[in-house]
Design a protein around this motif. Structure first.
Motif, mmCIF file in Angstrom:
data_model
loop_
_atom_site.group_PDB
_atom_site.id
_atom_site.type_symbol
_atom_site.label_atom_id
_atom_site.label_comp_id
_atom_site.label_asym_id
_atom_site.label_seq_id
_atom_site.Cartn_x
_atom_site.Cartn_y
_atom_site.Cartn_z
ATOM 1 N N ILE A 191 0.853 -1.178 0.000
ATOM 2 C CA ILE A 191 0.000 0.000 0.000
ATOM 3 C C ILE A 191 0.894 1.235 0.000
ATOM 4 O O ILE A 191 2.091 1.153 0.318
ATOM 5 C CB ILE A 191 -0.962 0.033 1.206
ATOM 6 C CG1 ILE A 191 -0.189 0.004 2.537
ATOM 7 C CG2 ILE A 191 -1.964 -1.107 1.117
ATOM 8 C CD1 ILE A 191 -1.087 0.196 3.763
ATOM 9 N N LYS A 193 0.805 5.250 1.444
ATOM 10 C CA LYS A 193 0.116 6.247 2.270
ATOM 11 C C LYS A 193 1.029 7.446 2.462
ATOM 12 O O LYS A 193 2.173 7.300 2.923
ATOM 13 C CB LYS A 193 -0.255 5.643 3.631
ATOM 14 C CG LYS A 193 -1.109 6.572 4.481
ATOM 15 C CD LYS A 193 -2.493 6.783 3.878
ATOM 16 C CE LYS A 193 -3.372 7.621 4.794
ATOM 17 N NZ LYS A 193 -4.714 7.886 4.182
ATOM 18 N N PHE A 231 0.490 -4.752 7.373
ATOM 19 C CA PHE A 231 -0.610 -3.785 7.376
ATOM 20 C C PHE A 231 -1.936 -4.535 7.338
ATOM 21 O O PHE A 231 -2.008 -5.689 6.930
ATOM 22 C CB PHE A 231 -0.500 -2.793 6.210
ATOM 23 C CG PHE A 231 -0.521 -3.429 4.834
ATOM 24 C CD1 PHE A 231 -1.719 -3.707 4.186
ATOM 25 C CD2 PHE A 231 0.671 -3.730 4.185
ATOM 26 C CE1 PHE A 231 -1.734 -4.280 2.919
ATOM 27 C CE2 PHE A 231 0.663 -4.301 2.910
ATOM 28 C CZ PHE A 231 -0.543 -4.582 2.280
ATOM 29 N N GLU A 235 -6.313 -0.592 6.865
ATOM 30 C CA GLU A 235 -5.275 0.329 6.406
ATOM 31 C C GLU A 235 -5.235 0.396 4.886
ATOM 32 O O GLU A 235 -5.098 1.475 4.299
ATOM 33 C CB GLU A 235 -3.903 -0.121 6.907
ATOM 34 C CG GLU A 235 -3.518 0.329 8.276
ATOM 35 C CD GLU A 235 -2.055 0.007 8.565
ATOM 36 O OE1 GLU A 235 -1.220 0.910 8.412
ATOM 37 O OE2 GLU A 235 -1.756 -1.151 8.914
ATOM 38 N N ALA A 236 -5.355 -0.756 4.267
ATOM 39 C CA ALA A 236 -5.298 -0.813 2.805
ATOM 40 C C ALA A 236 -6.474 -0.054 2.188
ATOM 41 O O ALA A 236 -6.319 0.660 1.189
ATOM 42 C CB ALA A 236 -5.290 -2.264 2.335
ATOM 43 N N GLN A 238 -7.918 2.462 3.368
ATOM 44 C CA GLN A 238 -7.733 3.900 3.583
ATOM 45 C C GLN A 238 -6.457 4.425 2.945
ATOM 46 O O GLN A 238 -6.126 5.612 3.087
ATOM 47 C CB GLN A 238 -7.706 4.181 5.087
ATOM 48 C CG GLN A 238 -9.027 3.876 5.781
ATOM 49 C CD GLN A 238 -8.920 3.865 7.297
ATOM 50 O OE1 GLN A 238 -7.994 4.425 7.874
ATOM 51 N NE2 GLN A 238 -9.856 3.196 7.956
ATOM 52 N N ALA A 239 -5.752 3.567 2.209
ATOM 53 C CA ALA A 239 -4.498 3.974 1.579
ATOM 54 C C ALA A 239 -4.761 4.883 0.381
ATOM 55 O O ALA A 239 -5.871 4.953 -0.155
ATOM 56 C CB ALA A 239 -3.711 2.741 1.153
ATOM 57 N N ASP A 240 -3.717 5.557 -0.047
ATOM 58 C CA ASP A 240 -3.798 6.393 -1.245
ATOM 59 C C ASP A 240 -3.683 5.549 -2.514
ATOM 60 O O ASP A 240 -4.261 5.886 -3.541
ATOM 61 C CB ASP A 240 -2.682 7.442 -1.236
ATOM 62 C CG ASP A 240 -2.754 8.341 -0.012
ATOM 63 O OD1 ASP A 240 -3.881 8.703 0.398
ATOM 64 O OD2 ASP A 240 -1.696 8.665 0.554
ATOM 65 N N GLU A 241 -2.901 4.485 -2.408
ATOM 66 C CA GLU A 241 -2.694 3.564 -3.530
ATOM 67 C C GLU A 241 -2.407 2.181 -2.976
ATOM 68 O O GLU A 241 -2.091 2.026 -1.787
ATOM 69 C CB GLU A 241 -1.477 3.957 -4.384
ATOM 70 C CG GLU A 241 -1.583 5.185 -5.223
ATOM 71 C CD GLU A 241 -0.304 5.371 -6.035
ATOM 72 O OE1 GLU A 241 0.075 4.446 -6.804
ATOM 73 O OE2 GLU A 241 0.318 6.445 -5.925
ATOM 74 N N ALA A 242 -2.462 1.188 -3.855
ATOM 75 C CA ALA A 242 -1.995 -0.158 -3.534
ATOM 76 C C ALA A 242 -1.496 -0.784 -4.824
ATOM 77 O O ALA A 242 -1.863 -0.365 -5.923
ATOM 78 C CB ALA A 242 -3.104 -0.997 -2.916
ATOM 79 N N ILE A 262 -9.756 2.015 -3.733
ATOM 80 C CA ILE A 262 -8.560 2.470 -3.031
ATOM 81 C C ILE A 262 -8.143 3.808 -3.632
ATOM 82 O O ILE A 262 -7.951 3.924 -4.850
ATOM 83 C CB ILE A 262 -7.431 1.439 -3.140
ATOM 84 C CG1 ILE A 262 -7.832 0.145 -2.420
ATOM 85 C CG2 ILE A 262 -6.139 2.000 -2.545
ATOM 86 C CD1 ILE A 262 -6.802 -0.951 -2.496
#
Length: 287
Positions: A191, A193, A231, A235-236, A238-242, A262
């Motif tokens: 991920i 963040k 993680f 968390e994933a 709410q991540a910015d990317e994955a 995501i």
């Protein structure tokens, strides 16, 4: 028709056979590697060869019947004979065929390993739609055995995970143990963040990905921050990317997890940039 390699011989795939007493068939007592081919050249062969040796040592398997230099030549010969431009070479080594079924390992002095290699042609491998547009994943319980760092042919549960994903309208599954993501069914998971790349630390819980090692090295060289820790699914989400990495997927964005987009639900800036850097660098180093 493909030419394959079985125990020292090149032959048409239709003529290739392995004993019914082979322990790979009876016990999943074998290991494998996948080396990608781009423009007719091998990607990170040395890394895959080193991991193969480690897997065999961890399972107390006898050494390969050929040297690593000879193994490299087998790979190159398969590329030539199959006119392979883009694709993969699969290598599987088992403890061999002792002539009967027994839980006890056969005497390596009497039973030689079985070694099989074959190619898969994948035109445009480096320019896939999933690489550009990303994939959707679901989360599932990680029910595999405890030594995931050994790249064995025990792939039933990962295969079941792929089928669970397809049934849910997704492309792949991320496996979860003790509340934290371990890895994908055939890839390492990440991920992003606040610009920081987060991926699970190396242990017996995950495969020590050859592509993972290269991507993290390139990320650090590009002054990206990397944090190696476990993680959670939350968390994933709410991540910015994955994204995922593997020998055949390279770096592929993940845009949806369990039906939750995501970030923006589209590939962000980090994963495509890492894919670009990775492909550029490995093509330079390809043999």
């Amino acid at each position: 028709m493909r030419t394959v390699y079985v125990n020292g011989e090149y032959m048409p795939e239709t003529q290739a056979t392995v004993s019914i007493f082979d322990r790979g068939f009876l016990m999943a007592d074998g290991v494998y590697e996948v080396t990608s081919v781009l423009d007719g050249k091998l990607i990170d062969f040395d890394g895959h060869a080193a991991r193969l040796e480690r897997s065999m040592i961890e399972l107390d398997m006898p050494a390969l019947p050929i040297t690593m230099a000879e193994l490299l030549e087998v790979h190159r010969e398969l590329v030539r004979r199959n006119d392979l431009s883009d694709g993969m070479i699969y290598l599987q080594v088992t403890r061999g065929a002792p002539g009967d079924r027994d839980f006890v390992f056969p005497d390596p002095e009497e039973t030689a390993p079985t070694m099989v290699l074959f190619t898969q042609s994948k035109p445009g491998l480096a320019d896939s739609a999933t690489g550009r547009n990303g994939i959707k994943v679901i989360s599932i319980d990680d029910l595999r055995w405890g030594r995931r760092d050994i790249k064995t042919v025990q792939l039933l549960y990962p295969s079941m995970g792929k089928m669970m994903a397809l049934a849910a309208g997704a492309d792949d599954a991320w496996m979860v143990e003790d509340g934290h993501v371990t890895e994908g069914t055939s890839n390492n998971a990440y991920i992003v963040k606040d610009g920081r790349i987060i991926t699970r630390q190396l242990s017996t819980d995950i495969l020590h990905g050859i592509t993972r090692a290269a991507v993290l090295r390139f990320a650090r060289e590009a002054q990206m921050e990397v944090e190696e820790r476990a993680f959670t699914i939350d968390e994933a989400k709410q991540a910015d990317e994955a994204f995922i990495t593997s020998a055949s997927a390279f770096v592929t964005p993940v845009i949806d997890l369990d039906g939750t987009p995501i970030g923006t639900g589209q590939p962000g800036p980090v994963a495509p940039r890492l894919r670009e850097i990775y492909l550029e660098e490995v093509r330079k180093a390809a043999i």
